[in-house]
Design a protein around this motif. Structure first.
Motif, PDB file in Angstrom:
ATOM      1  N   ALA A 407       0.816  -1.208   0.000  1.00 51.95           N
ATOM      2  CA  ALA A 407       0.000   0.000   0.000  1.00 51.95           C
ATOM      3  C   ALA A 407       0.850   1.258   0.000  1.00 51.95           C
ATOM      4  O   ALA A 407       0.467   2.277  -0.571  1.00 51.95           O
ATOM      5  N   GLU A 408       2.023   1.208   0.656  1.00 57.75           N
ATOM      6  CA  GLU A 408       2.878   2.382   0.754  1.00 57.75           C
ATOM      7  C   GLU A 408       4.316   1.997   0.436  1.00 57.75           C
ATOM      8  O   GLU A 408       4.718   0.848   0.646  1.00 57.75           O
ATOM      9  N   ALA A 409       5.073   2.982  -0.026  1.00 57.89           N
ATOM     10  CA  ALA A 409       6.493   2.737  -0.267  1.00 57.89           C
ATOM     11  C   ALA A 409       7.207   2.593   1.077  1.00 57.89           C
ATOM     12  O   ALA A 409       6.915   3.328   2.024  1.00 57.89           O
ATOM     13  N   PRO A 410       8.137   1.664   1.196  1.00 57.88           N
ATOM     14  CA  PRO A 410       8.854   1.507   2.459  1.00 57.88           C
ATOM     15  C   PRO A 410       9.777   2.686   2.725  1.00 57.88           C
ATOM     16  O   PRO A 410      10.178   3.390   1.798  1.00 57.88           O
ATOM     17  N   HIS A 411      10.090   2.866   4.003  1.00 59.68           N
ATOM     18  CA  HIS A 411      10.957   3.985   4.372  1.00 59.68           C
ATOM     19  C   HIS A 411      11.675   3.652   5.670  1.00 59.68           C
ATOM     20  O   HIS A 411      11.090   3.059   6.564  1.00 59.68           O
TER      21      HIS A 411
END
Length: 416
Positions: A407-411
């Motif tokens: 769902a979201e880009a990792p960071h």
């Protein structure tokens, strides 16, 4: 090519040996390694995870690992955080790094750590050992007066500065809450918070100025924090200080915006810069003139899948289905071969098993490239466009992406 005259061994824990052990790293990085730095590092090292190279009685290479937990889609996995890796300039190209990396990855296997992670000083080095880009990081620098949001927002809470002791009571707990929800983030030992992250340890002060820790509270509840430095600089026209944001996190977008607005309002600051921001950055959509950020993107945390089966089974997947990967892995040949992921649609967990050559593979790729899709930074389609994989069955790339999408880009804001 290995030089058999050079021994690979662990240092003992006495002061004299550890000082000699770390010297090749400070030499390799041209670092003015002070006694203060050594005393801090000594408290953070896990001595049983240090390994080095000795030529006669002289330490010529060093490396270490930290015991960490990495947040992956749907959970977390034990990870070896590789750090303080270096070889003396006099002993380069003699196989020292390869032998130290082999020892570190073997130890991680013994400790049931399916992955290793690191921040690379040179991105050309670590793919040789099976590491791939696990996250990306953003950096920006902007004139403070150009740091303007395109749309207004209601004021939120109160920001105040805290010392190290109060920061220790507030910030690590909030970070840990965020970490479990932020794919790509890693755990932090309390000593690292106390000695390095919240304390002004002096290592970065000459270049970036004094450190401050700020917290955002709304109705008495902690909602976010910022760790930053301000470098004082004056000329005949007045102050032109530079504010460097080392880390900024909030429980929600409103909290993070409130912290950015507070930082942008600090007097005497001419320029704001930030490191290790998420990619894509919400600020790029929020600024009135996003181009003025001068946002650049670089590799962030690198990941090595040591135990491919355990690593793939540690995360969840976006849909049910089956995909078979043909993987090459020159440094850890136990990972080589065909692996079938069978994902149950009701839970998103995968059963990963070795497949025979009779099973048709969907895609073929190297372990370095599999690492780039492991957290969701890149997709199999990205790898295909870059010529980094082969689609062996029509629709194989799409089938793999259906499972691995996030769902979201990792960071990760944590330097290992």
């Amino acid at each position: 090519m290995h030089d058999e005259a050079i021994q690979i061994r662990q240092p003992t824990g006495d002061t004299e040996t550890l000082r000699a052990f770390i010297r090749p790293v400070s030499t390799a990085f041209a670092d003015d390694y002070t006694d203060e730095m050594f005393q801090m590092d000594r408290q953070l090292w896990e001595v049983d995870r240090l390994i080095g190279a000795v030529d006669g009685e002289t330490w010529v290479g060093a490396a270490g690992a930290l015991s960490m937990r990495l947040t992956v889609p749907g959970g977390e996995v034990r990870a070896a955080g590789l750090t303080d890796v270096g070889v003396a300039p006099s002993h380069r190209r003699r196989g020292i790094l390869t032998r130290m990396m082999r020892w570190l990855l073997d130890q991680a296997t013994e400790r049931a750590e399916p992955v290793a992670i690191l921040y690379a000083s040179d991105g050309a080095i670590y793919p040789n050992f099976g590491f791939g880009m696990g996250t990306l990081r953003g950096t920006f620098e902007i004139d403070r007066h150009a740091f303007r949001f395109a749309r207004p927002a209601e004021p939120l809470g109160r920001v105040r500065l805290v010392d190290v002791d109060e920061g220790m009571r507030l910030i690590p707990a909030l970070f840990e809450r965020l970490r479990t929800e932020r794919v790509g983030e890693v755990s932090r030992h309390p000593d690292r918070w106390r000695l390095q992250l919240l304390a002004d340890d002096g290592r970065m002060r000459p270049g970036l100025g004094m450190k401050s820790n700020a917290v955002l509270e709304v109705d008495g509840q902690l909602r976010g924090y910022a760790i930053y430095r301000v470098k004082s600089e004056w000329d005949e026209r007045g102050a032109k200080n530079t504010l460097t944001v080392l880390e900024l996190s909030g429980l929600d977008p409103a909290a993070e915006r409130a912290l950015w607005e507070w930082l942008a309002g600090i007097d005497l600051v001419a320029k704001i810069q930030a490191w290790r921001t998420s990619v894509p950055s919400p600020l790029f959509l929020q600024m009135a003139t996003p181009r003025r950020l001068g946002l650049t993107i670089a590799d962030g945390m690198w990941i090595r899948l040591i135990d491919l089966q355990a690593a793939l089974e540690a995360r969840t997947y976006a849909a049910g289905g089956t995909v078979t990967l043909e993987v090459t892995d020159a440094f850890c040949p136990a990972n080589e071969g065909r692996w079938t992921l069978d994902v149950a649609s009701d839970r998103g967990m995968a059963s990963v098993s070795a497949a025979t050559t009779a099973v048709e593979a969907d895609v073929a790729l190297d372990t370095t490239d599999l690492a780039t899709v492991y957290l969701g930074t890149f997709s199999f389609a990205d790898l295909a466009r870059a010529g980094r994989l082969a689609e062996l069955r029509p629709g194989g790339v799409a089938a793999a992406d259906l499972l691995f999408r996030t769902a979201e880009a990792p960071h990760s804001a944590t330097m290992v």
